[in-house]
Enzyme design. Structure first.
Site, PDB file in Angstrom:
ATOM      1  N   LEU A  33     -27.544   7.122  12.565  1.00 32.22           N
ATOM      2  CA  LEU A  33     -27.075   6.083  13.475  1.00 32.22           C
ATOM      3  C   LEU A  33     -25.939   5.306  12.817  1.00 32.22           C
ATOM      4  CD1 LEU A  33     -30.469   4.668  14.857  1.00 32.22           C
ATOM      5  CD2 LEU A  33     -28.891   6.255  15.975  1.00 32.22           C
ATOM      6  N   GLU A  40     -33.999  -3.097  17.771  1.00 31.14           N
ATOM      7  CA  GLU A  40     -33.708  -2.121  18.828  1.00 31.14           C
ATOM      8  C   GLU A  40     -34.479  -0.823  18.548  1.00 31.14           C
ATOM      9  OE1 GLU A  40     -32.216   0.612  21.570  1.00 31.14           O
ATOM     10  OE2 GLU A  40     -32.028   0.935  19.427  1.00 31.14           O
TER      11      GLU A  40
HETATM   12  N1  LIG Z   1     -27.882   6.407  19.150  1.00 29.58           N
HETATM   13  C1  LIG Z   1     -28.852   7.172  19.627  1.00 29.58           C
HETATM   14  O1  LIG Z   1     -29.680   6.750  20.442  1.00 29.58           O
HETATM   15  C2  LIG Z   1     -28.943   8.596  19.189  1.00 29.58           C
HETATM   16  C3  LIG Z   1     -29.811   9.464  19.834  1.00 29.58           C
HETATM   17  C4  LIG Z   1     -29.830  10.804  19.443  1.00 29.58           C
HETATM   18  C5  LIG Z   1     -29.000  11.241  18.442  1.00 29.58           C
HETATM   19  N2  LIG Z   1     -28.181  10.354  17.824  1.00 29.58           N
HETATM   20  C6  LIG Z   1     -27.251  10.800  16.766  1.00 29.58           C
HETATM   21  O2  LIG Z   1     -26.597  11.981  17.218  1.00 29.58           O
HETATM   22  C7  LIG Z   1     -26.432  12.870  16.116  1.00 29.58           C
HETATM   23  C8  LIG Z   1     -27.223  14.157  16.376  1.00 29.58           C
HETATM   24  O3  LIG Z   1     -26.924  14.663  17.653  1.00 29.58           O
HETATM   25  P1  LIG Z   1     -26.186  16.072  17.857  1.00 29.58           P
HETATM   26  O4  LIG Z   1     -25.836  16.178  19.295  1.00 29.58           O
HETATM   27  O5  LIG Z   1     -25.093  16.156  16.845  1.00 29.58           O
HETATM   28  O6  LIG Z   1     -27.278  17.134  17.415  1.00 29.58           O
HETATM   29  P2  LIG Z   1     -28.761  17.554  17.927  1.00 29.58           P
HETATM   30  O7  LIG Z   1     -28.778  17.782  19.390  1.00 29.58           O
HETATM   31  O8  LIG Z   1     -29.780  16.622  17.381  1.00 29.58           O
HETATM   32  O9  LIG Z   1     -28.907  18.933  17.179  1.00 29.58           O
HETATM   33  C9  LIG Z   1     -28.113  20.017  17.558  1.00 29.58           C
HETATM   34  C10 LIG Z   1     -28.915  21.270  17.330  1.00 29.58           C
HETATM   35  O10 LIG Z   1     -30.137  21.197  18.063  1.00 29.58           O
HETATM   36  C11 LIG Z   1     -30.426  22.467  18.607  1.00 29.58           C
HETATM   37  N3  LIG Z   1     -30.335  22.368  20.067  1.00 29.58           N
HETATM   38  C12 LIG Z   1     -29.805  21.370  20.807  1.00 29.58           C
HETATM   39  N4  LIG Z   1     -29.946  21.623  22.114  1.00 29.58           N
HETATM   40  C13 LIG Z   1     -30.585  22.812  22.203  1.00 29.58           C
HETATM   41  C14 LIG Z   1     -31.030  23.609  23.302  1.00 29.58           C
HETATM   42  N5  LIG Z   1     -30.848  23.238  24.581  1.00 29.58           N
HETATM   43  N6  LIG Z   1     -31.663  24.781  23.023  1.00 29.58           N
HETATM   44  C15 LIG Z   1     -31.862  25.182  21.737  1.00 29.58           C
HETATM   45  N7  LIG Z   1     -31.468  24.460  20.665  1.00 29.58           N
HETATM   46  C16 LIG Z   1     -30.837  23.288  20.900  1.00 29.58           C
HETATM   47  C17 LIG Z   1     -29.415  23.429  18.020  1.00 29.58           C
HETATM   48  O11 LIG Z   1     -29.984  23.829  16.785  1.00 29.58           O
HETATM   49  P3  LIG Z   1     -29.673  25.260  16.102  1.00 29.58           P
HETATM   50  O12 LIG Z   1     -28.265  25.133  15.585  1.00 29.58           O
HETATM   51  O13 LIG Z   1     -30.689  25.360  15.024  1.00 29.58           O
HETATM   52  O14 LIG Z   1     -29.800  26.295  17.176  1.00 29.58           O
HETATM   53  C18 LIG Z   1     -28.219  22.520  17.795  1.00 29.58           C
HETATM   54  O15 LIG Z   1     -27.310  23.007  16.818  1.00 29.58           O
HETATM   55  C19 LIG Z   1     -26.943  12.140  14.891  1.00 29.58           C
HETATM   56  O16 LIG Z   1     -25.869  11.409  14.315  1.00 29.58           O
HETATM   57  C20 LIG Z   1     -27.962  11.174  15.482  1.00 29.58           C
HETATM   58  O17 LIG Z   1     -28.180  10.028  14.661  1.00 29.58           O
HETATM   59  C21 LIG Z   1     -28.143   9.053  18.187  1.00 29.58           C
END
Ligand SMILES: NC(=O)c1ccc[n+]([C@@H]2O[C@H](COP(=O)([O-])OP(=O)(O)OC[C@H]3O[C@@H](n4cnc5c(N)ncnc54)[C@H](OP(=O)(O)O)[C@@H]3O)[C@@H](O)[C@H]2O)c1
Length: 200
Positions: A33, A40
């Site tokens: 984050l 929050e």
């Molecule tokens: N502020 C907030 O409320 C909040 C909420 C959520 C996240 N975040 C931030 O967002 C970042 C992470 O999010 P991100 O979008 O980069 O990554 P993510 O969605 O957490 O991870 C991506 C990985 O998840 C798997 N994946 C996602 N969707 C999939 C699906 N439909 N089917 C199969 N596998 C799936 C895949 O893994 P594989 O590569 O292993 O296939 C993909 O490479 C972090 O910085 C986190 O702190 C913030």
């Protein structure tokens, strides 16, 4: 006939997203984050762990990176079963309960036996692709989106969504309506409700 039988076993569950985003829809930086807002974060935890009666559980759906970004000290989490989405992992990560290859398989876990009788809500915890899948899902009814009222450098962004379809609620049960401030950062907890929800 067989198809009808299997449809009977599906129990529709609410699919709900929860996230906090800053001014440019940013939500993450370097896998974590961009801000420190402990109250929050506590609101987030209280919301996803809430069930209406003892014994019931929520199913929490996490992308792999999102799952990895959370400290082990958070687990086990009351009233929660965790699904990690990944096409590359070969086994269920420590502290998680399930590994799924796609979004719909994770939703089905909650909607079919043996979990259907105890799961109340499917909470979508991100990241971006998982939120995109959830926003399109016919069972999606609510989007809990905290507005972090500041600029942060981000490399992960919440997807655009249709604000005519998802309407901002003026007040919502258990959601503080006033602007709050922590560590010099103002934020507001908001809920968007989908105007129409399809049925199966
Ligand atoms: N502020 C907030 O409320 C909040 C909420 C959520 C996240 N975040 C931030 O967002 C970042 C992470 O999010 P991100 O979008 O980069 O990554 P993510 O969605 O957490 O991870 C991506 C990985 O998840 C798997 N994946 C996602 N969707 C999939 C699906 N439909 N089917 C199969 N596998 C799936 C895949 O893994 P594989 O590569 O292993 O296939 C993909 O490479 C972090 O910085 C986190 O702190 C913030």
């Amino acid at each position: 006939m067989e198809l009808e039988k299997s449809r009977d076993k599906v129990q529709k569950k609410p699919v709900r997203l929860i996230a906090a985003i800053c001014n440019n829809m940013g939500m993450g930086k370097d896998g974590t984050l961009p801000w420190s807002l402990p109250s929050e974060f506590q609101y987030f935890l209280n919301t996803i762990k809430k069930v209406s009666r003892p014994g019931n559980m929520n199913l929490l759906i996490w992308g792999r990176l999102c799952w990895n970004s959370h400290p082990e000290s958070m687990f086990p989490m009351d009233n929660s079963l965790h699904v990690v989405l990944s096409k590359t992992l070969s086994s269920v990560p420590d502290y998680a309960h399930f590994l799924c290859r796609d979004f719909e398989s994770a939703v089905r876990l909650a909607a079919e036996p043996p979990l259907a009788d105890i799961i109340e809500t499917i909470w979508i915890l991100g990241g971006r692709q998982v939120y995109e899948d959830a926003l399109k899902h016919p069972w999606c009814d609510l989007l809990y989106l905290t507005d972090v009222m500041a600029d942060f450098d981000c490399d992960a962004f919440f997807p655009e969504f249709d604000r005519e379809l998802f309407k901002l609620q003026e007040k919502f049960p258990d959601v503080p309506s006033e602007i709050q401030e922590e560590n010099g950062i103002k934020f507001k907890c908001q809920v968007f409700k989908k105007e129409t929800t399809d049925t199966m």
